[in-house]
Scaffold this active site. Structure first.
Site, PDB file in Angstrom:
ATOM      1  N   CYS A   2       0.818  -1.217   0.000  1.00 10.44           N
ATOM      2  CA  CYS A   2       0.000   0.000   0.000  1.00 10.44           C
ATOM      3  C   CYS A   2       0.854   1.271   0.000  1.00 10.44           C
ATOM      4  O   CYS A   2       1.997   1.266   0.444  1.00 10.44           O
ATOM      5  CB  CYS A   2      -0.859   0.060   1.242  1.00 10.44           C
ATOM      6  SG  CYS A   2      -1.808  -1.405   1.566  1.00 10.44           S
ATOM      7  N   ARG A  29       4.424   0.657  -6.372  1.00  5.91           N
ATOM      8  CA  ARG A  29       4.419  -0.243  -5.218  1.00  5.91           C
ATOM      9  C   ARG A  29       3.471  -1.420  -5.423  1.00  5.91           C
ATOM     10  O   ARG A  29       3.548  -2.404  -4.699  1.00  5.91           O
ATOM     11  CB  ARG A  29       4.001   0.532  -3.958  1.00  5.91           C
ATOM     12  CG  ARG A  29       4.964   1.650  -3.604  1.00  5.91           C
ATOM     13  CD  ARG A  29       4.379   2.559  -2.553  1.00  5.91           C
ATOM     14  NE  ARG A  29       4.335   1.933  -1.250  1.00  5.91           N
ATOM     15  CZ  ARG A  29       5.261   2.059  -0.316  1.00  5.91           C
ATOM     16  NH1 ARG A  29       6.324   2.802  -0.543  1.00  5.91           N
ATOM     17  NH2 ARG A  29       5.149   1.466   0.844  1.00  5.91           N
ATOM     18  N   TRP A  72      -3.203  -2.493  -1.221  1.00  3.40           N
ATOM     19  CA  TRP A  72      -2.801  -3.847  -1.627  1.00  3.40           C
ATOM     20  C   TRP A  72      -3.496  -4.748  -0.606  1.00  3.40           C
ATOM     21  O   TRP A  72      -3.120  -4.777   0.570  1.00  3.40           O
ATOM     22  CB  TRP A  72      -1.274  -3.938  -1.547  1.00  3.40           C
ATOM     23  CG  TRP A  72      -0.663  -5.284  -1.723  1.00  3.40           C
ATOM     24  CD1 TRP A  72      -0.540  -6.266  -0.785  1.00  3.40           C
ATOM     25  CD2 TRP A  72      -0.035  -5.793  -2.898  1.00  3.40           C
ATOM     26  NE1 TRP A  72       0.125  -7.345  -1.318  1.00  3.40           N
ATOM     27  CE2 TRP A  72       0.441  -7.093  -2.599  1.00  3.40           C
ATOM     28  CE3 TRP A  72       0.173  -5.278  -4.191  1.00  3.40           C
ATOM     29  CZ2 TRP A  72       1.119  -7.879  -3.527  1.00  3.40           C
ATOM     30  CZ3 TRP A  72       0.848  -6.072  -5.111  1.00  3.40           C
ATOM     31  CH2 TRP A  72       1.313  -7.349  -4.780  1.00  3.40           C
ATOM     32  N   ASN A  98      -1.270   1.661   6.097  1.00  3.97           N
ATOM     33  CA  ASN A  98      -0.496   0.540   5.543  1.00  3.97           C
ATOM     34  C   ASN A  98      -0.161  -0.369   6.700  1.00  3.97           C
ATOM     35  O   ASN A  98       0.229   0.119   7.752  1.00  3.97           O
ATOM     36  CB  ASN A  98       0.853   1.006   4.983  1.00  3.97           C
ATOM     37  CG  ASN A  98       0.692   1.861   3.769  1.00  3.97           C
ATOM     38  OD1 ASN A  98      -0.397   1.999   3.261  1.00  3.97           O
ATOM     39  ND2 ASN A  98       1.786   2.461   3.338  1.00  3.97           N
ATOM     40  N   GLY A  99      -0.236  -1.670   6.505  1.00  4.03           N
ATOM     41  CA  GLY A  99       0.135  -2.593   7.573  1.00  4.03           C
ATOM     42  C   GLY A  99      -1.046  -3.441   7.986  1.00  4.03           C
ATOM     43  O   GLY A  99      -2.052  -3.532   7.274  1.00  4.03           O
ATOM     44  N   GLU A 485      18.282 -22.552  -8.717  1.00  6.21           N
ATOM     45  CA  GLU A 485      17.865 -21.149  -8.630  1.00  6.21           C
ATOM     46  C   GLU A 485      19.083 -20.218  -8.702  1.00  6.21           C
ATOM     47  O   GLU A 485      19.044 -19.171  -9.351  1.00  6.21           O
ATOM     48  CB  GLU A 485      17.066 -20.937  -7.336  1.00  6.21           C
ATOM     49  CG  GLU A 485      16.679 -19.497  -7.006  1.00  6.21           C
ATOM     50  CD  GLU A 485      15.764 -18.840  -8.029  1.00  6.21           C
ATOM     51  OE1 GLU A 485      15.312 -19.502  -8.981  1.00  6.21           O
ATOM     52  OE2 GLU A 485      15.526 -17.626  -7.889  1.00  6.21           O
ATOM     53  N   LYS A 489      19.526 -17.340 -11.494  1.00  3.76           N
ATOM     54  CA  LYS A 489      19.746 -15.925 -11.170  1.00  3.76           C
ATOM     55  C   LYS A 489      20.937 -15.391 -11.945  1.00  3.76           C
ATOM     56  O   LYS A 489      20.887 -14.316 -12.534  1.00  3.76           O
ATOM     57  CB  LYS A 489      20.026 -15.723  -9.672  1.00  3.76           C
ATOM     58  CG  LYS A 489      18.865 -15.788  -8.747  1.00  3.76           C
ATOM     59  CD  LYS A 489      17.925 -14.619  -8.798  1.00  3.76           C
ATOM     60  CE  LYS A 489      16.823 -14.844  -9.768  1.00  3.76           C
ATOM     61  NZ  LYS A 489      15.704 -15.651  -9.481  1.00  3.76           N
ATOM     62  N   GLU A 492      20.256 -15.248 -15.861  1.00  2.04           N
ATOM     63  CA  GLU A 492      19.247 -14.315 -16.372  1.00  2.04           C
ATOM     64  C   GLU A 492      19.667 -12.855 -16.266  1.00  2.04           C
ATOM     65  O   GLU A 492      19.235 -12.031 -17.050  1.00  2.04           O
ATOM     66  CB  GLU A 492      17.878 -14.538 -15.722  1.00  2.04           C
ATOM     67  CG  GLU A 492      17.770 -14.119 -14.287  1.00  2.04           C
ATOM     68  CD  GLU A 492      16.396 -14.358 -13.699  1.00  2.04           C
ATOM     69  OE1 GLU A 492      15.401 -14.182 -14.397  1.00  2.04           O
ATOM     70  OE2 GLU A 492      16.332 -14.709 -12.508  1.00  2.04           O
ATOM     71  N   HIS A 508      28.064 -38.116 -13.539  1.00  6.37           N
ATOM     72  CA  HIS A 508      27.383 -38.725 -14.696  1.00  6.37           C
ATOM     73  C   HIS A 508      27.458 -37.830 -15.936  1.00  6.37           C
ATOM     74  O   HIS A 508      26.716 -38.035 -16.884  1.00  6.37           O
ATOM     75  CB  HIS A 508      25.927 -39.026 -14.342  1.00  6.37           C
ATOM     76  CG  HIS A 508      25.808 -40.001 -13.216  1.00  6.37           C
ATOM     77  ND1 HIS A 508      26.137 -41.334 -13.337  1.00  6.37           N
ATOM     78  CD2 HIS A 508      25.448 -39.815 -11.924  1.00  6.37           C
ATOM     79  CE1 HIS A 508      25.957 -41.934 -12.179  1.00  6.37           C
ATOM     80  NE2 HIS A 508      25.537 -41.029 -11.298  1.00  6.37           N
ATOM     81  N   LYS A 607       8.507  -9.317 -16.587  1.00  6.38           N
ATOM     82  CA  LYS A 607       8.187  -9.664 -15.200  1.00  6.38           C
ATOM     83  C   LYS A 607       7.006 -10.625 -15.130  1.00  6.38           C
ATOM     84  O   LYS A 607       6.970 -11.516 -14.307  1.00  6.38           O
ATOM     85  CB  LYS A 607       7.887  -8.379 -14.413  1.00  6.38           C
ATOM     86  CG  LYS A 607       7.661  -8.590 -12.930  1.00  6.38           C
ATOM     87  CD  LYS A 607       8.951  -8.998 -12.226  1.00  6.38           C
ATOM     88  CE  LYS A 607       8.730  -9.444 -10.797  1.00  6.38           C
ATOM     89  NZ  LYS A 607       9.813 -10.309 -10.315  1.00  6.38           N
TER      90      LYS A 607
HETATM   91  C1  F6R Z   1      13.263 -15.714 -12.451  1.00  5.59           C
HETATM   92  C2  F6R Z   1      11.869 -15.339 -12.564  1.00  5.59           C
HETATM   93  C3  F6R Z   1      10.977 -16.186 -13.372  1.00  5.59           C
HETATM   94  C4  F6R Z   1       9.622 -16.351 -12.682  1.00  5.59           C
HETATM   95  C5  F6R Z   1       8.663 -17.108 -13.609  1.00  5.59           C
HETATM   96  C6  F6R Z   1       7.314 -17.336 -12.943  1.00  5.59           C
HETATM   97  O1  F6R Z   1      13.966 -14.831 -11.648  1.00  5.59           O
HETATM   98  O2  F6R Z   1      11.447 -14.339 -12.019  1.00  5.59           O
HETATM   99  O3  F6R Z   1      11.544 -17.426 -13.627  1.00  5.59           O
HETATM  100  O4  F6R Z   1       9.807 -17.039 -11.475  1.00  5.59           O
HETATM  101  O5  F6R Z   1       8.476 -16.380 -14.786  1.00  5.59           O
HETATM  102  O6  F6R Z   1       6.698 -16.128 -12.645  1.00  5.59           O
HETATM  103  P1  F6R Z   1       5.489 -16.066 -11.642  1.00  5.59           P
HETATM  104  O7  F6R Z   1       6.023 -16.429 -10.273  1.00  5.59           O
HETATM  105  O8  F6R Z   1       4.995 -14.654 -11.696  1.00  5.59           O
HETATM  106  O9  F6R Z   1       4.472 -17.069 -12.087  1.00  5.59           O
END
Ligand code: F6R
Length: 612
Positions: A2, A29, A72, A98-99, A485, A489, A492, A508, A607
């Protein structure tokens, strides 16, 4: 999360315009509804965007002061009724918040009993009724609104950033902070209150950041700060020389770093109100409606993509070991093309930060078509996956702006641990086991805070290795998905080749790649796989590969074997990924930054992936 913005000034009657513009700069936000109140014109609220709010505002909506909010959702759906500002019974006292007010149920019951009428499902509304109650009890006087507000604030428990306004004293706004940030903006003949400086900066660069337990009163030409016990606070203003964009990043250079650093708070927010440690129980309100069905579930299929998929893999270990339920983890993009065999005793659990990833959504729809119960662990309130699943758990991680998932991943693992407790206690998990997990979960934020203090040394390490073109990430058991993961990271955001691999699998095939130019990040906590990890590290060292180990605090032995060590506080095995992944996120961040890349917006990525 929020956003709050409040204004009082003597610059004509355009408080409405100023507040709307401010809300736009808080949009980043993330929110699901918006609202505004001017004592001279009333309130306007709407689900949806600021643009919708603007459309609903009448022409004569004018005033010299007001409060505004982006919500939110936490308690109550994202509807007009639940949008802020909220008012007392007579529509005279208004609040934006907020909170989460943790004791709102008790307070609401007391207020309803004494005749107050509530109009929303929100926890926030208790604040205005409490102030109303105190105001009616107190003798009328110049400071009675302030006194009533202070008395109310002393009764609420939880987290808050608040702005309060009283129709009969329209040029005065009261702000308070406990856990949710509040900043005051000091202009010559105008004053502001906001959740962060971004809406204030176009007007003034002189600000004061409130601290927890502090209250402020602003009017057009002055401000005053005091504590919850009414003692005065003297605080010099700070001059902000960052841009509005920097302000949104809280002074961090990138959203990604800001979001990694929010980890401790994110864990707290995911856990808030959901643990009963004394009984070893997890309370998940979003699953209550299907609790009986969940008792009969014999199999869970987790569907997700990318980082959320790796969170799901950790969840598989957690749920099988501690809840005794068979779990499979499927890529959303594959699941619906597989003709999966499901029935009403199968739960399909989608994990998604955005709640909009098409592949995950279609996997949920496929699960539904085949008669499964569908569940979600979703961050974005009101998103399509949240709406289309039968029940679920919200992450409450706040909006994630950096494209690379960091705090959402931490929060997904935390939510999976809660789900494990919830389902485990329905099955064979003892109260003793539940208590151990609950207590370890509660200890995580402080442990993560300690770990984050090493960010500078991880920066140095990333610089040391930044010339590498390849990287191997090794882990086992709970930390195998962490290796995946960590590699994701790095690739990407820094565009180098990185692979996650089970340390036992290395022989293997992948070990053929190792030479002096191919470094390895080995996640090697002191858990049941430690000795096996040490043997695997020996195999790499024998082939001249450099190794960075992510190891448990105090493990001096491993330091003798590897080139570099990042130490991580100890916790139970099932929660260790929540800590171990953070150095990998920081490593990827500093690595990409060293290469001068656009960390928050890596090339070719979005995103929210709403296409197949
Ligand atoms: C990697 C990343 C992506 C998301 C994937 C799923 O850093 O952000 O691999 O994890 O696109 O996205 P959501 O969680 O929004 O379904």
């Amino acid at each position: 999360m929020c956003g709050i913005f409040a204004y009082t000034g003597k610059k004509g009657k355009d408080a409405g315009g100023i507040l709307l513009k401010g809300l736009l700069s808080l949009e980043y936000r993330g929110y699901d509804s918006a609202g505004i109140y001017l004592p001279e014109s009333g309130s306007v609220k709407t689900p949806g965007a600021v643009a919708e709010l603007r459309k609903k505002i009448p022409k004569n909506f004018k005033g010299e002061s007001g409060i505004a909010h982006l919500r939110w959702a936490t308690h109550g759906e994202p509807t007009e009724k639940n949008a802020h500002p909220h008012a007392d019974c007579d529509g005279e006292i208004w609040v934006v918040h907020n909170g989460i007010i943790e004791n709102f149920k008790e307070l609401k019951a007391r207020l309803v009993k004494s005749g107050h009428t509530f109009k929303s499902d929100s926890d926030t509304e208790v604040i205005t009724h409490l102030v109303e109650d105190h105001l009616k009890k107190s003798a009328k006087g110049a400071k009675s609104f302030e006194k009533a507000a202070l008395a109310a604030l002393n009764e609420i428990r939880g987290t808050y950033g608040i702005a309060l306004q009283y129709k009969n004293e329209p040029d005065k706004i009261i702000a308070a902070r406990m856990g949710s940030p509040i900043v005051l903006g000091l202009g010559g003949d105008e004053h502001f209150i906001a959740s962060d400086p971004s809406p204030i900066l176009p007007h003034t660069r002189k600000v004061i950041f409130l601290e927890d337990g502090e209250v402020a009163v602003i009017s057009p030409d002055k401000h005053r700060i005091f504590k919850l016990d009414a003692t005065n606070v003297k605080r010099k203003a700070t001059k902000i020389d960052w841009s509005a964009e920097d302000a949104r990043k809280d002074g961090y250079e990138h959203f990604m770093l800001k979001e990694i650093m929010e980890g401790p708070e994110v864990i707290e927010n995911t856990l808030r109100g959901r643990l009963i440690p004394a009984k070893g129980l997890a309370k998940l309100g979003g699953l209550e409606s299907v609790a009986k069905q969940l008792e009969k579930i014999e199999r869970i299929i987790i569907v997700a993509c990318g980082s959320a998929y790796y969170a799901g893999l950790v969840g598989e270990y957690m749920l099988e070991e501690h809840a005794g339920i068979p779990v499979e983890v499927e890529l959303g993009s594959e699941f619906r093309y597989r003709k999966p065999v499901l029935n009403e005793r199968t739960a399909v659990l989608a994990i998604s930060q955005s709640g909009e990833t098409l592949d995950t959504l279609e996997a949920v729809r496929e699960g539904k078509r085949r008669g499964a119960l569908t569940l979600g662990i979703v961050n974005s309130v009101g998103s399509t996956i949240a709406r289309e699943t039968d029940a679920g758990v919200y992450n409450h991680a706040g909006p994630e702006i950096g494209v690379a998932s960091t705090k959402a991943f931490i929060s997904q693992l935390t939510a999976l641990a809660l789900l494990t407790m919830f389902l485990g206690r329905q099955r064979g998990m003892t109260a003793k086991e539940g208590k151990i997990i609950a207590n370890e979960l509660r200890a995580l934020p402080a442990k993560l805070q300690k770990l984050l203090k090493q960010k500078e040394s991880i920066d140095i390490l990333a610089k040391k290795y930044s010339g590498s073109r390849d990287f191997l990430f090794l882990g086992r058991r709970y930390n195998l998905p962490v290796a995946f993961e960590g590699a994701l990271k790095l690739k990407e955001i820094s565009y180098i080749h990185a692979e996650g691999c089970g340390a036992g699998e290395m022989k293997h095939g992948p070990i053929a790649m190792i030479d002096e130019k191919f470094p390895t990040m080995a996640i090697a906590p002191k858990d049941s796989m430690y000795q096996k990890m040490i043997s695997n590290i020996h195999e790499i060292k024998a082939r001249k590969g450099s190794v960075i180990a992510v190891a448990t605090d105090g493990d001096k032995e491993i330091a003798k074997l590897v080139d570099d060590v990042i130490y991580v506080p100890e916790t139970i095995d099932m929660l260790s990924p929540i800590l171990n992944v953070v150095p990998l996120q920081l490593f990827a961040y500093y690595f990409a930054k060293e290469k001068g890349l656009n960390v928050d917006r890596p090339r070719n990525l979005a995103k929210s992936v709403t296409v197949e």
